[in-house]
Scaffold this active site. Sequence first.
Site, PDB file in Angstrom:
ATOM      1  N   LYS A 285       2.159  -3.175   6.688  1.00 44.08           N
ATOM      2  CA  LYS A 285       2.346  -3.377   5.298  1.00 44.08           C
ATOM      3  C   LYS A 285       3.929  -3.183   5.104  1.00 44.08           C
ATOM      4  CE  LYS A 285      -1.411  -4.359   3.125  1.00 44.08           C
ATOM      5  NZ  LYS A 285      -1.625  -5.554   2.558  1.00 44.08           N
TER       6      LYS A 285
ATOM      7  N   SER B 236       0.959  -1.336  -0.039  1.00 43.04           N
ATOM      8  CA  SER B 236      -0.163  -0.057  -0.240  1.00 43.04           C
ATOM      9  C   SER B 236       0.845   1.280   0.184  1.00 43.04           C
ATOM     10  CB  SER B 236      -0.915   0.057   0.988  1.00 43.04           C
ATOM     11  OG  SER B 236      -1.405   1.178   1.485  1.00 43.04           O
TER      12      SER B 236
ATOM     13  N   TYR C 147      -2.262  -0.059  10.160  1.00 42.80           N
ATOM     14  CA  TYR C 147      -2.330  -0.651   9.063  1.00 42.80           C
ATOM     15  C   TYR C 147      -1.069  -0.401   8.095  1.00 42.80           C
ATOM     16  CZ  TYR C 147      -4.087  -1.619   4.207  1.00 42.80           C
ATOM     17  OH  TYR C 147      -4.200  -1.894   2.950  1.00 42.80           O
TER      18      TYR C 147
HETATM   19  C1  LIG Z   1      -6.680   6.432   7.804  1.00 45.60           C
HETATM   20  C2  LIG Z   1      -7.032   5.076   7.017  1.00 45.60           C
HETATM   21  O1  LIG Z   1      -8.080   4.597   7.190  1.00 45.60           O
HETATM   22  N1  LIG Z   1      -6.116   5.040   5.833  1.00 45.60           N
HETATM   23  C3  LIG Z   1      -6.548   3.979   4.901  1.00 45.60           C
HETATM   24  C4  LIG Z   1      -6.963   4.528   3.715  1.00 45.60           C
HETATM   25  O2  LIG Z   1      -6.613   5.592   3.180  1.00 45.60           O
HETATM   26  P1  LIG Z   1      -7.038   7.060   2.559  1.00 45.60           P
HETATM   27  O3  LIG Z   1      -7.331   7.940   3.837  1.00 45.60           O
HETATM   28  O4  LIG Z   1      -6.024   7.622   1.645  1.00 45.60           O
HETATM   29  O5  LIG Z   1      -8.306   6.467   1.936  1.00 45.60           O
HETATM   30  P2  LIG Z   1     -10.057   7.002   2.135  1.00 45.60           P
HETATM   31  O6  LIG Z   1     -10.641   6.530   1.122  1.00 45.60           O
HETATM   32  O7  LIG Z   1     -10.238   6.483   3.611  1.00 45.60           O
HETATM   33  O8  LIG Z   1      -9.722   8.647   2.071  1.00 45.60           O
HETATM   34  C5  LIG Z   1      -9.644   9.215   0.912  1.00 45.60           C
HETATM   35  C6  LIG Z   1      -9.699  10.739   1.290  1.00 45.60           C
HETATM   36  O9  LIG Z   1     -11.069  10.889   1.572  1.00 45.60           O
HETATM   37  C7  LIG Z   1     -11.293  11.815   2.837  1.00 45.60           C
HETATM   38  N2  LIG Z   1     -12.646  10.810   3.645  1.00 45.60           N
HETATM   39  C8  LIG Z   1     -12.723   9.447   3.593  1.00 45.60           C
HETATM   40  C9  LIG Z   1     -14.002   8.906   4.063  1.00 45.60           C
HETATM   41  C10 LIG Z   1     -14.822   9.946   4.519  1.00 45.60           C
HETATM   42  O10 LIG Z   1     -15.942   9.641   5.161  1.00 45.60           O
HETATM   43  N3  LIG Z   1     -14.841  11.089   4.380  1.00 45.60           N
HETATM   44  C11 LIG Z   1     -13.503  11.657   4.035  1.00 45.60           C
HETATM   45  O11 LIG Z   1     -13.578  13.014   3.786  1.00 45.60           O
HETATM   46  C12 LIG Z   1      -9.909  11.230   3.817  1.00 45.60           C
HETATM   47  O12 LIG Z   1     -10.045  12.221   4.385  1.00 45.60           O
HETATM   48  C13 LIG Z   1      -9.143  11.231   2.516  1.00 45.60           C
HETATM   49  O13 LIG Z   1      -8.690  12.704   1.973  1.00 45.60           O
HETATM   50  O14 LIG Z   1      -7.609   3.519   2.713  1.00 45.60           O
HETATM   51  C14 LIG Z   1      -6.368   3.093   2.120  1.00 45.60           C
HETATM   52  C15 LIG Z   1      -6.865   1.890   1.059  1.00 45.60           C
HETATM   53  O15 LIG Z   1      -7.563   2.645   0.171  1.00 45.60           O
HETATM   54  C16 LIG Z   1      -5.547   2.435   3.229  1.00 45.60           C
HETATM   55  O16 LIG Z   1      -4.296   1.998   2.577  1.00 45.60           O
HETATM   56  C17 LIG Z   1      -5.195   3.382   4.182  1.00 45.60           C
HETATM   57  O17 LIG Z   1      -4.514   2.982   5.245  1.00 45.60           O
END
Ligand SMILES: CC(=O)N[C@H]1[C@@H](OP(=O)(O)OP(=O)(O)OC[C@H]2O[C@@H](n3ccc(=O)[nH]c3=O)[C@H](O)[C@@H]2O)O[C@H](CO)[C@@H](O)[C@@H]1O
Length: 231
Positions: A43, A14, A39
């Site tokens: 990895k 990842s 997590y």
């Molecule tokens: C902290 C966390 O869980 N990180 C995981 C997350 O990363 P990662 O945080 O990059 O991925 P997400 O899909 O959870 O979030 C993407 C973006 O959307 C935003 N967001 C997300 C969900 C939400 O309800 N609202 C919102 O605003 C987040 O702040 C971020 O800026 O998924 C990846 C797989 O795809 C994993 O490898 C990461 O370990």
Amino acid sequence: MAEAEVFNLVYSSSATVYGEPQFLPLTESHPTGNCTNPYGKTKYFTEEILKDLCTADDRWRVISLRYFNPVGAHKSGKIGEDPNGIPNNLMPFISQVAIGRRDKLLVYGDDYDTVDGTGVRDYIHIVDLAEGHVKALDKFRTGSIKGFAAFNLGTGQGYSVLEMVKAFEKASGRPVKYEIVARRPGDVGTSYADPTLAMKQLAWKAKRGINEMCEDTWRWQNNNPNGFAKL
Ligand SMILES: CC(=O)N[C@H]1[C@@H](OP(=O)(O)OP(=O)(O)OC[C@H]2O[C@@H](n3ccc(=O)[nH]c3=O)[C@H](O)[C@@H]2O)O[C@H](CO)[C@@H](O)[C@@H]1O
């Protein structure tokens, strides 16, 4: 695996192994291990163990694929992402708001140093990711990999949370209600890949853009409003 004399391994890693980016785009030579969540650390540790394994026994060949943010679904609309409980990741959450299973998206922070203040990620279509695995297997067949090698699987293009919301509204024709809330602990502001190495050494390149990612996710969600659960 050793007992069965299988010494080729493709590992699902990842982009979280990079932690808070020290420079962008992220190349495979960016330092790893300074992860922002457990997590990511699992990895990172696994990659380190696999590196040691290759050093200790030269029969082993490992290709570690560092996924950026996998999204999308199969074109057929039959295979998609159905997380258990409340989705943690952005795309399934947006998709469940659009179908009416959730009231609104909580956007974690709008004060990052990005185009609109919301977090930027390198979203990659799941079928592009799958094709990356096929290319990794081809690489074993050609015999030109020795020991441990890591490759970024990303598009090289970052999109903000609000850009993803807009793209999904366009693809689904449905509104996606959202509310800006505080940052989520452990989140980085911006992350996107330099996918050049995979292009050069695996002959792989992501082909599917943001519209296709959203359209395919929506087709699956629309066909399966309650996911894979039996009604
Ligand atoms: C902290 C966390 O869980 N990180 C995981 C997350 O990363 P990662 O945080 O990059 O991925 P997400 O899909 O959870 O979030 C993407 C973006 O959307 C935003 N967001 C997300 C969900 C939400 O309800 N609202 C919102 O605003 C987040 O702040 C971020 O800026 O998924 C990846 C797989 O795809 C994993 O490898 C990461 O370990």
